[in-house]
Design a protein around this motif. Structure first.
Motif, PDB file in Angstrom:
ATOM      1  N   GLU A  90      13.037  70.822  32.592  1.00 21.58           N
ATOM      2  CA  GLU A  90      11.972  70.557  33.564  1.00 21.58           C
ATOM      3  C   GLU A  90      12.452  70.752  35.002  1.00 21.58           C
ATOM      4  O   GLU A  90      11.637  70.812  35.922  1.00 21.58           O
ATOM      5  N   GLU A  91      13.771  70.851  35.207  1.00 20.42           N
ATOM      6  CA  GLU A  91      14.319  71.024  36.561  1.00 20.42           C
ATOM      7  C   GLU A  91      14.009  72.422  37.085  1.00 20.42           C
ATOM      8  O   GLU A  91      14.181  73.411  36.380  1.00 20.42           O
ATOM      9  N   ARG A  92      13.578  72.463  38.326  1.00 20.51           N
ATOM     10  CA  ARG A  92      13.183  73.738  38.945  1.00 20.51           C
ATOM     11  C   ARG A  92      14.325  74.767  38.945  1.00 20.51           C
ATOM     12  O   ARG A  92      14.108  75.938  38.650  1.00 20.51           O
ATOM     13  N   GLU A  93      15.531  74.323  39.279  1.00 17.79           N
ATOM     14  CA  GLU A  93      16.684  75.240  39.319  1.00 17.79           C
ATOM     15  C   GLU A  93      16.931  75.878  37.950  1.00 17.79           C
ATOM     16  O   GLU A  93      17.186  77.078  37.848  1.00 17.79           O
ATOM     17  N   VAL A  94      16.825  75.089  36.910  1.00 15.63           N
ATOM     18  CA  VAL A  94      17.031  75.591  35.549  1.00 15.63           C
ATOM     19  C   VAL A  94      15.919  76.565  35.177  1.00 15.63           C
ATOM     20  O   VAL A  94      16.182  77.646  34.633  1.00 15.63           O
ATOM     21  N   GLN A  95      14.690  76.220  35.510  1.00 17.29           N
ATOM     22  CA  GLN A  95      13.563  77.105  35.223  1.00 17.29           C
ATOM     23  C   GLN A  95      13.716  78.454  35.920  1.00 17.29           C
ATOM     24  O   GLN A  95      13.466  79.508  35.327  1.00 17.29           O
ATOM     25  N   GLU A  96      14.139  78.428  37.178  1.00 22.06           N
ATOM     26  CA  GLU A  96      14.350  79.680  37.923  1.00 22.06           C
ATOM     27  C   GLU A  96      15.465  80.502  37.289  1.00 22.06           C
ATOM     28  O   GLU A  96      15.364  81.723  37.179  1.00 22.06           O
ATOM     29  N   GLY A  97      16.542  79.836  36.871  1.00 22.29           N
ATOM     30  CA  GLY A  97      17.646  80.535  36.224  1.00 22.29           C
ATOM     31  C   GLY A  97      17.233  81.175  34.915  1.00 22.29           C
ATOM     32  O   GLY A  97      17.634  82.297  34.602  1.00 22.29           O
ATOM     33  N   LEU A  98      16.422  80.477  34.159  1.00 25.40           N
ATOM     34  CA  LEU A  98      15.938  81.028  32.897  1.00 25.40           C
ATOM     35  C   LEU A  98      15.036  82.233  33.129  1.00 25.40           C
ATOM     36  O   LEU A  98      15.099  83.221  32.392  1.00 25.40           O
ATOM     37  N   LYS A  99      14.194  82.169  34.160  1.00 25.17           N
ATOM     38  CA  LYS A  99      13.277  83.272  34.456  1.00 25.17           C
ATOM     39  C   LYS A  99      14.020  84.573  34.740  1.00 25.17           C
ATOM     40  O   LYS A  99      13.552  85.654  34.392  1.00 25.17           O
ATOM     41  N   ASP A 100      15.164  84.468  35.408  1.00 24.07           N
ATOM     42  CA  ASP A 100      15.929  85.650  35.816  1.00 24.07           C
ATOM     43  C   ASP A 100      16.810  86.215  34.707  1.00 24.07           C
ATOM     44  O   ASP A 100      17.373  87.289  34.856  1.00 24.07           O
ATOM     45  N   ALA A 101      16.961  85.492  33.602  1.00 20.48           N
ATOM     46  CA  ALA A 101      17.975  85.832  32.606  1.00 20.48           C
ATOM     47  C   ALA A 101      17.586  87.001  31.702  1.00 20.48           C
ATOM     48  O   ALA A 101      16.432  87.159  31.317  1.00 20.48           O
ATOM     49  N   ASP A 102      18.607  87.789  31.376  1.00 16.23           N
ATOM     50  CA  ASP A 102      18.474  88.820  30.347  1.00 16.23           C
ATOM     51  C   ASP A 102      18.852  88.231  28.986  1.00 16.23           C
ATOM     52  O   ASP A 102      18.334  88.636  27.955  1.00 16.23           O
ATOM     53  N   TYR A 103      19.798  87.285  29.022  1.00 19.10           N
ATOM     54  CA  TYR A 103      20.267  86.600  27.822  1.00 19.10           C
ATOM     55  C   TYR A 103      20.281  85.096  28.108  1.00 19.10           C
ATOM     56  O   TYR A 103      20.719  84.679  29.171  1.00 19.10           O
ATOM     57  N   ILE A 104      19.841  84.306  27.136  1.00 19.63           N
ATOM     58  CA  ILE A 104      19.884  82.851  27.251  1.00 19.63           C
ATOM     59  C   ILE A 104      20.731  82.346  26.090  1.00 19.63           C
ATOM     60  O   ILE A 104      20.396  82.574  24.924  1.00 19.63           O
ATOM     61  N   LEU A 105      21.845  81.690  26.425  1.00 20.36           N
ATOM     62  CA  LEU A 105      22.757  81.165  25.418  1.00 20.36           C
ATOM     63  C   LEU A 105      22.562  79.659  25.313  1.00 20.36           C
ATOM     64  O   LEU A 105      22.416  78.970  26.321  1.00 20.36           O
ATOM     65  N   LEU A 106      22.593  79.133  24.088  1.00 22.32           N
ATOM     66  CA  LEU A 106      22.236  77.746  23.847  1.00 22.32           C
ATOM     67  C   LEU A 106      23.033  77.178  22.679  1.00 22.32           C
ATOM     68  O   LEU A 106      23.084  77.780  21.618  1.00 22.32           O
ATOM     69  N   THR A 107      23.684  76.044  22.914  1.00 21.07           N
ATOM     70  CA  THR A 107      24.225  75.234  21.817  1.00 21.07           C
ATOM     71  C   THR A 107      23.706  73.824  22.017  1.00 21.07           C
ATOM     72  O   THR A 107      23.716  73.296  23.127  1.00 21.07           O
ATOM     73  N   ILE A 108      23.218  73.264  20.942  1.00 21.15           N
ATOM     74  CA  ILE A 108      22.694  71.899  20.988  1.00 21.15           C
ATOM     75  C   ILE A 108      22.640  71.376  19.557  1.00 21.15           C
ATOM     76  O   ILE A 108      22.470  72.154  18.629  1.00 21.15           O
TER      77      ILE A 108
END
Length: 161
Positions: A90-108
């Motif tokens: 929900e953080e704006r900085e994270v949302q902006e970073g995701l918008k610009d990404a070609d690849y999104i890496l995730l471990t959870i």
């Protein structure tokens, strides 16, 4: 006969020009943006060099001849669980970073599992894991939906247990 010779010469000239264009066509180098979210594995905790798997992926991409640059935006947090990642998205900085990404890496997921172990350590059975599994699946589906809403075209790479 002379018409035929002229046609052959014209067709040959076209072929030569066309072949020359194909040889000189160079694929432009591209800039890649990686956004990373999740837990300590994504953050790079435990790696003596501090890069973790995200840094290794970035280095591998940088070594390719068709890549000009790789930018990494790592929003991962040590100890992060799915409920916390949902809030982080929900953080704006994270949302902006995701918008610009070609690849999104995730471990959870590992910390969700450890929470069940800690809460039930004295009387550990399969039942609390089954209950958590359903809740985890729902939160993970929400997380992936939220990520996809921010970026409809990035490749998403999920690493989980």
């Amino acid at each position: 006969m002379s018409v035929m010779i002229v046609l052959v010469c014209l067709l040959s000239a076209c072929t030569i020009v066309n072949a020359g264009a194909e040889k000189t066509a160079v694929t432009p180098k591209r800039s890649i943006v990686i956004a990373a979210v999740g837990d300590s594995l994504t953050k790079g905790v435990g790696d003596q060099e501090g890069k973790g798997y995200v840094g290794m992926v970035a280095e591998k991409l940088k070594s390719r001849s068709d890549v000009k640059s790789v930018t990494v935006k790592n929003y991962a947090v040590k100890g992060c669980r799915t409920d916390q990642l949902k809030k982080k998205l929900e953080e704006r900085e994270v949302q902006e970073g995701l918008k610009d990404a070609d690849y999104i890496l995730l471990t959870i997921g590992g910390n969700d599992l450890m929470k069940v172990v800690r809460q039930n350590f004295a009387h550990l059975t399969l039942q609390p894991f089954r209950v958590e599994q359903k809740a985890f699946e729902e939160r993970l589906a929400d997380i992936l939906t939220d990520i996809r809403e921010q970026n409809g075209s990035a490749e998403i790479v999920y690493v989980g247990m």
